[in-house]
Design a protein around this motif. Structure first.
Motif, PDB file in Angstrom:
ATOM      1  N   ILE A 217       5.076 -25.874  33.876  1.00  0.00           N
ATOM      2  CA  ILE A 217       4.199 -24.739  34.195  1.00  0.00           C
ATOM      3  C   ILE A 217       3.620 -24.896  35.596  1.00  0.00           C
ATOM      4  O   ILE A 217       3.581 -23.945  36.388  1.00  0.00           O
ATOM      5  N   ARG A 218       3.174 -26.088  35.917  1.00  0.00           N
ATOM      6  CA  ARG A 218       2.608 -26.333  37.255  1.00  0.00           C
ATOM      7  C   ARG A 218       3.674 -26.160  38.335  1.00  0.00           C
ATOM      8  O   ARG A 218       3.394 -25.615  39.406  1.00  0.00           O
ATOM      9  N   LYS A 220       6.321 -24.242  38.260  1.00  0.00           N
ATOM     10  CA  LYS A 220       6.597 -22.820  38.443  1.00  0.00           C
ATOM     11  C   LYS A 220       5.465 -22.115  39.182  1.00  0.00           C
ATOM     12  O   LYS A 220       5.714 -21.224  40.010  1.00  0.00           O
ATOM     13  N   ASN A 221       4.227 -22.513  38.892  1.00  0.00           N
ATOM     14  CA  ASN A 221       3.101 -21.916  39.617  1.00  0.00           C
ATOM     15  C   ASN A 221       3.138 -22.314  41.090  1.00  0.00           C
ATOM     16  O   ASN A 221       2.854 -21.487  41.973  1.00  0.00           O
ATOM     17  N   ASN A 222       3.495 -23.570  41.376  1.00  0.00           N
ATOM     18  CA  ASN A 222       3.624 -24.004  42.770  1.00  0.00           C
ATOM     19  C   ASN A 222       4.711 -23.214  43.490  1.00  0.00           C
ATOM     20  O   ASN A 222       4.596 -22.932  44.689  1.00  0.00           O
ATOM     21  N   GLN A 224       5.494 -20.057  42.824  1.00  0.00           N
ATOM     22  CA  GLN A 224       4.915 -18.748  43.121  1.00  0.00           C
ATOM     23  C   GLN A 224       3.987 -18.831  44.333  1.00  0.00           C
ATOM     24  O   GLN A 224       3.994 -17.940  45.192  1.00  0.00           O
ATOM     25  N   LEU A 225       3.208 -19.880  44.419  1.00  0.00           N
ATOM     26  CA  LEU A 225       2.333 -20.060  45.585  1.00  0.00           C
ATOM     27  C   LEU A 225       3.155 -20.233  46.864  1.00  0.00           C
ATOM     28  O   LEU A 225       2.798 -19.707  47.919  1.00  0.00           O
TER      29      LEU A 225
END
Length: 442
Positions: A217-218, A220-222, A224-225
């Motif tokens: 999850i982290r 994938k969020n990184n 997106q950022l």
């Protein structure tokens, strides 16, 4: 009676469609550079879009246009100045011009005059030429500022671009870890149901899987950022989503530190900008020194004059004016002193900038060498960690290993892969920083 209403509705619909088209134009303008779907953007395409759309570059371009306009203003001193003026005066007429009137009195008369006048600067000891030089050098300095801004935009795009590729590879690492932990959980459950392993193996596998999913999850969020950062670096106002080409392959850079420094001192726009500003200040010193000398100008006017509006007579005047400065309240010597001090200031700034450029070049060069060495080491570490994981996992599958061995092997393998990806990213970024240090804009 219905036809006018239909026509009116048609025009309203057409006007609304036109407004919608105008609103959509900016988005269409930005999307026209994108390749067809399924074809990823290359690094060159991303930098080209950034150089086209980034607002900071438009600001620098506007500054250049303003500087060029000031050059034209300075050049206007070479051309004659033509004015059309009208004047009304109410006063005495004791002195008639050619002959003096016979008496002095307090009788007031109306005087009117109207007509064109021309003034031409004949010689001013370099005031015009130096003023033009100042503004032309300022244009060159503004152009170098634009080049500096472009290089910074390109560097930011490259860092963001490689950051996206880095996060994509880290997502792959996290997904592989989740897949491995799912397989181990299934194995632990099978061993537990068969009665060959304790329940604690199942619970530990469940915890490891939950942690792996959290890391995914982290990751994938990184990602997106990183995509947001790339869009921002490219100057895109819309949240466009597009694939990018994987260009993390390493091509050894054959360049020495001396070559980097020599090109940096010759090509860096910051140095060229300071050189232009220094030439501008040298012309400013000459301009201030010219205030000690006289100016010569010619003038001509063609006036209709008289004391009644309905009864005016024309007169032609031609003359010259010599203006010799005698005392300016110490303004001229202080203007010269100020310009010379500013010139010394820029010369000191140039030396300081060279120090900073050398530091930047050395840091980028050493970073590239370190990243190159880390790539070789971490590549070997990935191979060893992969072998260690396969051994630990094989031992567990045959029932002679322990879950902690597999977990440790998984962590070592994931860290080794992450370190290798970080080394690749650092190498590509150091390569981009070397190009910026050398003043390369691409």
């Amino acid at each position: 009676m219905r036809h006018p209403r239909k026509k009116e509705k048609f025009y309203q619909w057409l006007g609304g469609l036109f407004i919608l088209f105008l609103w959509a134009c900016p988005a269409l303008a930005q999307q026209e550079e994108l390749p067809p779907r399924g074809k990823p953007l290359t690094l060159e395409q991303c930098t080209a879009m950034a150089l086209k759309y980034h607002p900071s570059l438009r600001a620098n371009q506007a500054t250049i246009e303003a500087s060029k306009a000031r050059v034209e203003q300075a050049l206007s001193a070479y051309y004659p100045q033509v004015d059309l003026s009208g004047n009304y005066t109410n006063g005495t007429s004791n002195y008639s011009g050619i002959t003096r009137s016979g008496s002095n009195n307090w009788t007031f008369y109306n005087f009117y005059s109207v007509g064109p006048s021309l003034t031409q600067n004949i010689y001013d000891f370099g005031r015009r030429a130096n003023n033009v030089t100042i503004n032309r050098e300022n244009v060159k300095a503004s152009e170098e500022d634009l080049t500096t801004a472009k290089q910074l935009v390109v560097l930011n795009v490259k860092q963001a671009y490689f950051g996206v590729l880095q996060t994509l590879r880290l997502i792959q690492v996290a997904e592989d870890l989740v897949k491995q932990d799912k397989q181990r959980l299934e194995q632990a459950q099978g061993f537990y149901q068969a009665g060959t392993r304790p329940k604690i193996d199942v619970t530990k596998a469940e915890v490891d899987l939950a942690n792996a999913e959290l890391n995914l999850i982290r990751a994938k969020n990184n990602y997106q950022l990183a995509r947001v950062t790339l869009n921002n670096a490219m100057g895109l106002r819309e949240s466009l989503s597009f694939a990018i080409e994987d260009s993390m392959d390493i091509k050894p850079v054959q360049v020495t530190l001396d070559e980097i420094l020599n090109l940096s001192y010759a090509q860096r726009p910051e140095l060229l900008q300071l050189k232009a500003r220094q030439r501008s200040l040298e012309a400013t010193v000459k301009l201030a020194q010219s205030s000690y000398y006289p100016t010569l100008s010619g003038n001509a006017s063609y006036l209709y004059r008289g004391n009644q509006v309905e009864n005016l007579y024309w007169d032609l005047f031609v003359g010259a004016t010599l203006n010799i400065p005698l005392f300016s309240g110490f303004s001229s010597p202080n203007q010269v002193a100020e310009a010379r001090a500013n010139l010394r200031n820029l010369q000191a700034q140039e030396e300081n900038l060279k120090l900073n450029i050398r530091l930047e070049a050395e840091q980028a060069f050493l970073g590239l060498k370190e990243a190159d060495e880390r790539i070789r080491v971490t590549e070997k570490a990935v191979g060893h960690a992969q072998e260690n994981f396969e051994l630990a996992n094989g031992r567990y599958q045959v029932g002679v290993g322990f879950p902690l061995e597999v977990t440790d092997a998984e962590v070592l393998l994931a860290n080794a892969r992450a370190n290798y990806i970080q080394a690749l990213y650092d190498y590509k970024v150091s390569e981009a920083r070397i190009e910026k240090a050398m003043g390369i804009n691409r």
